[in-house]
Design a protein around this motif. Sequence first.
Motif, PDB file in Angstrom:
ATOM      1  N   LYS A 186       6.529   2.344  -5.179  1.00 14.30           N
ATOM      2  CA  LYS A 186       5.404   1.497  -4.755  1.00 14.30           C
ATOM      3  C   LYS A 186       4.764   1.998  -3.463  1.00 14.30           C
ATOM      4  O   LYS A 186       3.577   1.790  -3.246  1.00 14.30           O
ATOM      5  CB  LYS A 186       5.822   0.026  -4.655  1.00 14.30           C
TER       6      LYS A 186
ATOM      7  N   GLY B  42       0.886   2.853  -3.369  1.00 12.99           N
ATOM      8  CA  GLY B  42       0.137   2.161  -2.322  1.00 12.99           C
ATOM      9  C   GLY B  42      -0.634   3.139  -1.460  1.00 12.99           C
ATOM     10  O   GLY B  42      -1.824   2.960  -1.199  1.00 12.99           O
TER      11      GLY B  42
ATOM     12  N   LEU C 214      -3.183   1.564   0.768  1.00 19.60           N
ATOM     13  CA  LEU C 214      -2.463   0.327   1.090  1.00 19.60           C
ATOM     14  C   LEU C 214      -1.031   0.693   1.468  1.00 19.60           C
ATOM     15  O   LEU C 214      -0.614   1.838   1.303  1.00 19.60           O
ATOM     16  CB  LEU C 214      -2.420  -0.589  -0.148  1.00 19.60           C
TER      17      LEU C 214
ATOM     18  N   GLU D 139       1.912  -0.765   0.147  1.00 23.56           N
ATOM     19  CA  GLU D 139       2.713  -0.677  -1.074  1.00 23.56           C
ATOM     20  C   GLU D 139       1.945  -1.287  -2.240  1.00 23.56           C
ATOM     21  O   GLU D 139       1.223  -2.266  -2.065  1.00 23.56           O
ATOM     22  CB  GLU D 139       4.025  -1.463  -0.912  1.00 23.56           C
ATOM     23  N   ARG D 140       2.121  -0.708  -3.417  1.00 20.43           N
ATOM     24  CA  ARG D 140       1.537  -1.296  -4.624  1.00 20.43           C
ATOM     25  C   ARG D 140       2.447  -0.961  -5.786  1.00 20.43           C
ATOM     26  O   ARG D 140       2.721   0.215  -6.037  1.00 20.43           O
ATOM     27  CB  ARG D 140       0.140  -0.697  -4.857  1.00 20.43           C
TER      28      ARG D 140
END
Length: 198
Positions: A158, A162, A167, A169-170
């Motif tokens: 993640k 991200g 970002l 975390e994704r």
Amino acid sequence: MTKQKHRPERTCVSCRRSADQDQLVRYVATPTGQVVVDYQHKLPGRGTYTCFDHSCITRAVQRRAFARSLKNAQVDVNIDTLIEGLRDQIRLRILNLIGMARKAGLVASGSQLVLSSLKKPGELSFVVLSCDITQGVGDKVRQQAARACIPLIECFDKATLGHALGLSERSVLALKESPLAQTLNHELQRYRDVMGEF
Ligand SMILES: [Zn+2]
């Protein structure tokens, strides 16, 4: 017919399959004789090619096919370094494509948005899940994607996904139907072929 003329074909040094050169991995030898991946097909010098397939690459190394085709008996090939180099370059390309897709407004990210987008027919091309997604959320997305007949790929963690999106975390993202999504999907398949599996 005319299209073929403009797209040079090359042959995999391992299985002898001929294909458009964009469909194959190009390798060159450095001045010190080390075989390296030329992912962008830009490095000078004599090149040699294989499929994006773990077994083709391994067989080429085992049969000393690089030395023969590069006409350099001294070349140094290390299978792990070669696979790792290729993996890193495809990974970089994938993450760059995800970043481009985000800028073009072609990414839905976060489980809520992806789950709701999966309910709209024709909206999404495919879903990417991080390997370290929380099990409950992962299962929900997997079920919903299966119900919508949308392909789902599980790769990277993640933090990496991200980062590609700017970002922290994704763990879930999805690509909206677009030519860019097709290109990205193609690279993800290559990544899978090179790794043998995710
Ligand atoms: Zn091959």
